[in-house]
Scaffold this motif. Structure first.
Motif, PDB file in Angstrom:
ATOM      1  N   ILE A 277       2.768   0.082  -1.096  1.00 50.72           N
ATOM      2  CA  ILE A 277       1.464   0.756  -1.157  1.00 50.72           C
ATOM      3  C   ILE A 277       0.416  -0.128  -0.490  1.00 50.72           C
ATOM      4  CG2 ILE A 277      -0.287   1.789  -2.635  1.00 50.72           C
ATOM      5  CD1 ILE A 277       2.415   3.213  -2.687  1.00 50.72           C
ATOM      6  N   SER A 278      -0.119   0.326   0.625  1.00 56.70           N
ATOM      7  CA  SER A 278      -1.131  -0.445   1.345  1.00 56.70           C
ATOM      8  C   SER A 278      -2.500  -0.218   0.721  1.00 56.70           C
ATOM      9  CB  SER A 278      -1.165  -0.051   2.822  1.00 56.70           C
ATOM     10  OG  SER A 278      -1.560   1.299   2.968  1.00 56.70           O
ATOM     11  N   ALA A 279      -3.372  -1.192   0.872  1.00 55.53           N
ATOM     12  CA  ALA A 279      -4.711  -1.091   0.288  1.00 55.53           C
ATOM     13  C   ALA A 279      -5.474   0.141   0.779  1.00 55.53           C
ATOM     14  CB  ALA A 279      -5.496  -2.372   0.563  1.00 55.53           C
ATOM     15  N   PRO A 280      -5.464   0.466   2.089  1.00 51.59           N
ATOM     16  CA  PRO A 280      -6.211   1.649   2.538  1.00 51.59           C
ATOM     17  C   PRO A 280      -5.715   2.963   1.941  1.00 51.59           C
ATOM     18  CG  PRO A 280      -5.692   0.225   4.394  1.00 51.59           C
ATOM     19  CD  PRO A 280      -4.905  -0.280   3.230  1.00 51.59           C
ATOM     20  N   ARG A 281      -4.436   3.019   1.537  1.00 50.14           N
ATOM     21  CA  ARG A 281      -3.866   4.256   1.017  1.00 50.14           C
ATOM     22  C   ARG A 281      -3.659   4.235  -0.493  1.00 50.14           C
ATOM     23  NH1 ARG A 281      -1.620   7.508   5.137  1.00 50.14           N
ATOM     24  NH2 ARG A 281      -1.745   6.493   7.180  1.00 50.14           N
ATOM     25  N   ALA A 282      -4.054   3.137  -1.143  1.00 51.78           N
ATOM     26  CA  ALA A 282      -3.809   3.014  -2.580  1.00 51.78           C
ATOM     27  C   ALA A 282      -4.531   4.099  -3.369  1.00 51.78           C
ATOM     28  CB  ALA A 282      -4.228   1.631  -3.059  1.00 51.78           C
ATOM     29  N   ARG A 283      -5.759   4.414  -2.978  1.00 47.15           N
ATOM     30  CA  ARG A 283      -6.549   5.411  -3.706  1.00 47.15           C
ATOM     31  C   ARG A 283      -5.863   6.777  -3.687  1.00 47.15           C
ATOM     32  NH1 ARG A 283      -8.869   8.076  -6.711  1.00 47.15           N
ATOM     33  NH2 ARG A 283     -11.090   8.539  -6.965  1.00 47.15           N
ATOM     34  N   GLN A 284      -5.225   7.131  -2.572  1.00 49.06           N
ATOM     35  CA  GLN A 284      -4.617   8.454  -2.442  1.00 49.06           C
ATOM     36  C   GLN A 284      -3.122   8.449  -2.720  1.00 49.06           C
ATOM     37  OE1 GLN A 284      -5.798   8.835   1.756  1.00 49.06           O
ATOM     38  NE2 GLN A 284      -3.635   9.058   2.278  1.00 49.06           N
ATOM     39  N   SER A 285      -2.563   7.317  -3.125  1.00 50.21           N
ATOM     40  CA  SER A 285      -1.117   7.230  -3.315  1.00 50.21           C
ATOM     41  C   SER A 285      -0.629   8.118  -4.450  1.00 50.21           C
ATOM     42  CB  SER A 285      -0.690   5.781  -3.556  1.00 50.21           C
ATOM     43  OG  SER A 285      -1.327   5.248  -4.711  1.00 50.21           O
ATOM     44  N   LEU A 286      -1.408   8.262  -5.520  1.00 52.87           N
ATOM     45  CA  LEU A 286      -1.003   9.140  -6.615  1.00 52.87           C
ATOM     46  C   LEU A 286      -0.947  10.582  -6.138  1.00 52.87           C
ATOM     47  CD1 LEU A 286      -0.350   9.851  -9.538  1.00 52.87           C
ATOM     48  CD2 LEU A 286      -2.824   9.826 -10.015  1.00 52.87           C
ATOM     49  N   ALA A 287      -1.968  11.027  -5.431  1.00 53.81           N
ATOM     50  CA  ALA A 287      -1.963  12.398  -4.907  1.00 53.81           C
ATOM     51  C   ALA A 287      -0.781  12.625  -3.976  1.00 53.81           C
ATOM     52  CB  ALA A 287      -3.276  12.687  -4.181  1.00 53.81           C
ATOM     53  N   GLY A 288      -0.505  11.655  -3.100  1.00 55.84           N
ATOM     54  CA  GLY A 288       0.643  11.783  -2.211  1.00 55.84           C
ATOM     55  C   GLY A 288       1.944  11.908  -2.971  1.00 55.84           C
ATOM     56  N   ALA A 289       2.078  11.113  -4.045  1.00 55.45           N
ATOM     57  CA  ALA A 289       3.297  11.178  -4.858  1.00 55.45           C
ATOM     58  C   ALA A 289       3.429  12.522  -5.554  1.00 55.45           C
ATOM     59  CB  ALA A 289       3.287  10.047  -5.879  1.00 55.45           C
TER      60      ALA A 289
END
Length: 338
Positions: free
Chosen positions: A264-276
């Motif tokens: 999980i990269s820092a730029p995508r961490a905020r949206q990682s839950l939604a992506g999952a």
């Protein structure tokens, strides 16, 4: 149009980065020679209605200008520059694109969601080969998710849905962390959005299911797949049961703590839950225990289209240098494509 000995570039402007891929065409095969990313992180500055404000436009102009300068230094003769859903769906898209063009000299094109799905399917088909049989493609971007299915080079159906990871985060998971109640509401929403496609897949069961995009790649690594630094030829899969376990983990953490997790990269961490959540809902509703991670996606699809259909490419490409001969995203008579 001659294909041999041509250096071409594809500039993909998404919600997190503007990515330039430079490739040489020799004997009909696009050979990548250089790749570079410019951060944009539009999710941080896009309005709740999806509008591109001054900060977003400034970030885009800086990133596009830097990428075009690098394309010139790498002696790119043809450049295909386009923006995906975050720009395509913005209510002030045309005004924003005009401002970016005024500052950079480049008019970004906007592919439709269906075009994105078709080109990504082409890339996945070429990577997986004919032995993959009937192929289902899943792709999660920042603003939209693309799904395509088919038995040939072109899919028999291709759709784009407004359920990208950044969009879901911005519209439905604003609290950090969001809490279990919000997560369940998002699950129900995603099931409604995916219902029609899932019904069709009950009649057209794929032999092979593949997933592309950085979102899927990072989720696969979170679930135990080999890191991307090990190269594109390492087999990688994302399993539904392991992803389900990781969703609970992601949902309990704030974005800064998610960024410390594998993949999980820092730029995508905020949206990682939604992506999952989007990824798991897709796998669940389509009856998939796992998907194969394909390293080729939209950019490679565009390069392959250039090789395999030069006439189609000519309507969209910029020629550099010395000057732009046709604006990307316009028809031959100069009118904007809608």
């Amino acid at each position: 149009m001659e294909t041999e000995g041509v250096r071409i570039g594809v500039l993909d402007v998404g919600s997190n980065t503007a990515q330039l891929v430079v490739a040489d065409i020799g004997n009909g095969v696009p050979l990548p020679v250089h790749a570079v990313k410019e951060p944009v992180r539009l999710a941080e500055v896009v309005g709740r209605d999806g509008a591109l404000g001054p900060d977003a436009i400034d970030r885009l102009a800086v990133a596009v200008g830097a990428a075009v300068a690098k394309a010139r230094r790498w002696e790119v003769r043809e450049l295909f520059a386009y923006a995906t859903a975050v720009v395509r769906d913005a209510p002030n898209r045309d005004a924003a694109l005009a401002q970016i063009e005024a500052r950079t000299g480049v008019r970004l094109g906007t592919l439709s969601g269906t075009e994105e799905a078709e080109l990504t399917f082409l890339a996945a088909r070429r990577w997986m080969g004919w032995r993959a049989g009937p192929l289902l493609l899943l792709d999660i971007g920042g603003g939209s998710a693309e799904i395509a299915y088919g038995r040939d080079l072109a899919p028999s159906f291709a759709v784009s849905l407004p359920i990208g990871a950044a969009r879901i985060t911005r519209e439905r998971l604003r609290q950090d962390p969001p809490g279990s109640g919000k997560v369940e509401k998002v699950r129900r929403y995603l099931r409604r959005e995916l219902g029609e496609v899932a019904s069709r897949m009950r009649w057209d069961a794929p032999r092979t299911a593949v997933a592309t995009s950085r979102t899927f790649q990072q989720l696969a690594q979170l679930c135990g797949a080999s890191p991307l630094r090990h190269g594109p030829f390492v087999p990688r899969v994302l399993r539904r049961d392991e992803l389900a376990r990781q969703i609970g983990r992601l949902g309990a953490l704030t974005a800064d703590k998610r960024a410390r997790l594998p993949g999980i990269s820092a730029p995508r961490a905020r949206q990682s839950l939604a992506g999952a959540l989007v990824a798991h809902t897709m796998l669940d509703m389509f009856g998939l225990d796992e998907v194969t991670i394909c390293p080729w996606a939209l950019r490679e699809g565009i390069l392959l289209q250039r090789v395999e259909s030069a006439d189609s490419w000519a309507d969209r490409a910029l020629t550099m240098p010395p000057a732009v001969v046709r604006r990307i995203g316009t028809s031959p008579n100069g009118q904007p494509r809608r």
